[in-house]
Design a protein around this motif. Structure first.
Motif, PDB file in Angstrom:
ATOM      1  N   GLU A  40       0.825  -1.212   0.000  1.00 50.64           N
ATOM      2  CA  GLU A  40       0.000   0.000   0.000  1.00 50.64           C
ATOM      3  C   GLU A  40       0.857   1.260   0.000  1.00 50.64           C
ATOM      4  OE1 GLU A  40      -3.797  -2.131   2.236  1.00 50.64           O
ATOM      5  OE2 GLU A  40      -2.535  -0.731   3.354  1.00 50.64           O
ATOM      6  N   HIS A  41       1.999   1.236   0.671  1.00 46.84           N
ATOM      7  CA  HIS A  41       2.922   2.371   0.606  1.00 46.84           C
ATOM      8  C   HIS A  41       3.305   2.656  -0.842  1.00 46.84           C
ATOM      9  CE1 HIS A  41       4.640   1.977   4.986  1.00 46.84           C
ATOM     10  NE2 HIS A  41       3.420   2.476   4.956  1.00 46.84           N
ATOM     11  N   SER A  42       3.565   1.599  -1.585  1.00 41.50           N
ATOM     12  CA  SER A  42       3.951   1.767  -2.996  1.00 41.50           C
ATOM     13  C   SER A  42       2.859   2.502  -3.765  1.00 41.50           C
ATOM     14  CB  SER A  42       4.209   0.396  -3.632  1.00 41.50           C
ATOM     15  OG  SER A  42       5.191  -0.316  -2.923  1.00 41.50           O
ATOM     16  N   LEU A  43       1.613   2.131  -3.495  1.00 36.16           N
ATOM     17  CA  LEU A  43       0.489   2.789  -4.165  1.00 36.16           C
ATOM     18  C   LEU A  43       0.375   4.248  -3.747  1.00 36.16           C
ATOM     19  CD1 LEU A  43      -2.101   2.786  -5.885  1.00 36.16           C
ATOM     20  CD2 LEU A  43      -3.331   1.959  -3.856  1.00 36.16           C
ATOM     21  N   GLU A  84       8.952   2.375 -10.703  1.00 34.68           N
ATOM     22  CA  GLU A  84       9.582   1.724  -9.546  1.00 34.68           C
ATOM     23  C   GLU A  84       8.549   1.397  -8.477  1.00 34.68           C
ATOM     24  OE1 GLU A  84      13.691   2.801  -8.123  1.00 34.68           O
ATOM     25  OE2 GLU A  84      13.288   4.573  -9.335  1.00 34.68           O
ATOM     26  N   ALA A  85       7.626   2.333  -8.238  1.00 34.38           N
ATOM     27  CA  ALA A  85       6.569   2.090  -7.252  1.00 34.38           C
ATOM     28  C   ALA A  85       5.703   0.909  -7.680  1.00 34.38           C
ATOM     29  CB  ALA A  85       5.719   3.345  -7.073  1.00 34.38           C
ATOM     30  N   ASP A  86       5.391   0.835  -8.968  1.00 30.89           N
ATOM     31  CA  ASP A  86       4.616  -0.299  -9.498  1.00 30.89           C
ATOM     32  C   ASP A  86       5.356  -1.615  -9.271  1.00 30.89           C
ATOM     33  OD1 ASP A  86       2.269   0.875 -10.415  1.00 30.89           O
ATOM     34  OD2 ASP A  86       3.128   1.380 -12.368  1.00 30.89           O
ATOM     35  N   HIS A  87       6.671  -1.583  -9.487  1.00 27.91           N
ATOM     36  CA  HIS A  87       7.495  -2.779  -9.276  1.00 27.91           C
ATOM     37  C   HIS A  87       7.382  -3.270  -7.832  1.00 27.91           C
ATOM     38  CE1 HIS A  87      10.965  -5.441  -8.905  1.00 27.91           C
ATOM     39  NE2 HIS A  87      11.414  -4.668  -7.932  1.00 27.91           N
ATOM     40  N   PHE A  88       7.490  -2.333  -6.877  1.00 26.53           N
ATOM     41  CA  PHE A  88       7.420  -2.730  -5.468  1.00 26.53           C
ATOM     42  C   PHE A  88       6.011  -3.187  -5.083  1.00 26.53           C
ATOM     43  CE2 PHE A  88      11.427  -0.266  -5.037  1.00 26.53           C
ATOM     44  CZ  PHE A  88      12.181  -1.269  -4.428  1.00 26.53           C
TER      45      PHE A  88
END
Length: 275
Positions: free
Chosen positions: A22-25, A41-45
């Motif tokens: 959820e942090h990534s989102l 990068e956020a999508d990757h995580f």
């Protein structure tokens, strides 16, 4: 003890991998549309921790502890990587290389949680299953700061016209700042402060305030989901901070039980309901 190791490990991973996902989102939603590399990068995580969450759900209480130990190492590496990603973002924001809607404190907050997650997995692999007095104080310092941050974020993300809710959030921020300073003072007095009466008082006071904040977060979440208050708080973020308050309460109860020798939770209870 091997069953307890498995249950504690899976509990940590199931809870915190969802938080990391959820942090990534949330970070992605706070980037500008032209920050495509950071968005990717956020999508990757997000996908990485979603896969970890799915893998964790496939383990059981009967899983081989050696497999869980290897899984902990794998997840520890992922938590360390997302921590580095978050610190990179913080540096870019503070040096004005990117703008957007991610508060520096929010990014720092999420990186502290990633570091905590990685540390917990390392401790579990080292066989540290029962909390010691020093660890109890340290963990309360960590979570009190998290709760204080949440109150500040809520106050800033509510519409200014929601005057009563904004004022409540400010009151909670002040309350948790005071509890945090109190816990930091106790931490500074270690090891002399590692006594049962002092730690018991710390837990009792924190429990009362965390329950109040948890209830406030639940009400805010329900109102946001029903579109009854004005804010820029994502409904998932409202639920996210509520779950973290619930987590802190579970940990306080575990610490209290360990401190007084009244921990009667079965391994199955821990596996099904967390600590």
């Amino acid at each position: 003890m091997s069953n307890l190791f498995v249950s504690r490990s899976l509990d940590e991973i199931l809870f915190w991998s969802r938080i990391m996902k959820e942090h990534s989102l949330f970070l992605k939603l706070g980037f500008n549309c032209d920050d495509t590399e950071l968005i990717n990068e956020a999508d990757h995580f997000y996908k990485l921790f979603e896969a970890i969450e799915t893998k964790a759900q496939n383990f059981t209480m009967q899983s081989d502890p050696r497999q869980i130990q290897q899984f902990n190492i794998e997840v520890h590496n992922a938590a360390s990587m997302i921590w580095a990603f978050k610190r990179k973002i913080l540096g870019l924001i503070i040096t004005c290389k990117i703008s957007g809607n991610n508060f520096p404190l929010l990014v720092d907050h999420t990186s502290r949680e990633a570091a905590y997650f990685a540390t917990r997995l390392k401790e579990l692999n080292e066989g540290k299953l029962k909390p010691q007095p020093a660890a109890i104080i340290r963990e309360n310092v960590f979570f009190l700061r998290i709760m204080a941050d949440h109150a500040k974020f809520i106050g800033h993300l509510l519409d200014p016209s929601e005057r009563k809710l904004v004022e409540q959030a400010r009151d909670f921020s002040h309350d948790f700042d005071q509890l945090l300073f109190q816990a930091v003072d106790l931490e500074a007095m270690q090891p002399q402060s590692e006594t049962v009466p002092l730690i018991d008082k710390l837990l009792d006071e924190n429990r009362v305030s965390v329950k109040s904040l948890r209830d406030f977060k639940k009400s805010a979440r329900d109102l946001i989901e029903a579109c009854k208050i004005k804010s820029i708080i994502h409904p998932l973020l409202a639920d996210h901070v509520f779950r973290e308050a619930e987590r802190f309460l579970q940990i306080i109860d575990l610490f209290e039980a360990e401190l007084t020798g009244t921990n009667t939770q079965s391994i199955e209870d821990i596996a099904n309901h967390g600590f």
